[in-house]
Design an enzyme around this catalytic site. Structure first.
Site: not given
Ligand code: KIV
Length: 284
Positions: A48-49, A87, A117, A119, A186
């Protein structure tokens, strides 16, 4: 690389057993996915970056499931062999276990992901458990978790103090026991990452800025190639300056158009003389 075999879960566990580090990068589009697949990268995270690197938001919070699905589909088209991880964006799993399962399912069914993934620590163990019980491989993410950046007080190392480090270690165990097959750490101190890796039973530990002792490494693609203009995290090694290459090319293009040295005959298409003569006759 076109005869490359698809990376699947057993491939990753085999690498761990053979003590071969796993390679993992973020990616958000078709051409970059193609290059990463060609380079033999094991795993791609459509993070989600992308809210920051591709859409220009100040944080990852505005990113929606629709944004994620669209970009993940594009990456999968470019990178059919990599182990693809979707993500889960902000509020796609926090509200309830059911919301988490539904959205994780979308990544698998609509975008061709191999895993998702999310968090968070022990408080997210029930989400991980629900997703895994639905047949979807799940990855946890601890340490600096960008969706909680406000609560964490900014983008900073997590677990420098013993108490906070112990909490991260307990969270890692909780996620592992909930069924996560992998945990990303991280910006956690290298020694904490080493302890978690040594104590993992059947869980792969990955590092982003958390040192060399994990089973593999993740980097943000845009940081690797100088493609994110706002800041450069200390942990990110730059492997090339694509930003400069592109900027130089853009300036040259502007210069050549302005000075009329572009285009040249090889850049345009002609017409046979007889057809042109006929055309001019038709116009009389
Ligand atoms: O969104 C992303 O790219 C991430 C990384 C910072 C691990 O979650």
């Amino acid at each position: 690389m076109s005869d490359r075999k698809k990376v699947i879960l057993p491939t990753l566990f085999k690498k761990v057993a053979n003590q071969e580090p796993i390679t993992w990068l973020t990616c958000y589009d078709f051409p970059t996915g193609y290059l990463q697949d060609q380079a033999g990268i094991d795993m791609i995270l459509v993070g989600d970056s992308l809210g920051m690197t591709m859409l220009g938001y100040e944080s990852t919070l505005p990113v929606t499931m629709e944004d994620m699905i669209r970009h993940t589909q594009a990456v999968r088209r470019g990178a059919p062999h990599v182990f693809l991880v979707g993500d889960m964006p902000y509020m796609s799993y926090q509200p309830s276990v059911e919301t988490a399962i539904r959205n994780a399912g979308r990544f698998m069914a609509e975008a061709g992901c191999d895993a998702i993934k999310l968090e968070g620590g022990a408080e997210m163990a029930d989400r991980i458990h629900g997703i895994v019980c639905s047949g979807i491989p799940a990855i946890g993410h601890l340490g600096l978790t960008p969706q909680s950046v406000s609560a964490l007080g900014g983008f900073r190392v997590q677990g420098k103090g013993a108490l906070q480090a112990k909490k991260i270690m307990d969270d890692a165990k909780a996620l592992e026991q909930a069924g996560a097959f992998m945990i990303l750490l991280e910006m956690v101190p290298d020694r904490v990452c080493k302890l978690i890796t040594e104590r993992a039973d059947n869980c792969i530990i990955m590092s982003l800025g958390s040192g060399p002792h994990a089973h593999g490494q993740l980097l943000i693609y845009h940081d690797m190639f100088g493609l994110y203009p706002r800041f450069k995290p200390r942990m990110a090694k730059q492997f090339g300056d694509a930003g400069k290459v592109i900027l130089d090319g853009l300036k040259q293009y502007a210069d050549e158009v302005t000075t009329k040295t572009f285009p040249q005959p090889e850049n345009w298409f002609g017409m046979p003389d007889e057809e042109y003569d006929e055309l001019t006759r038709l116009l009389e």
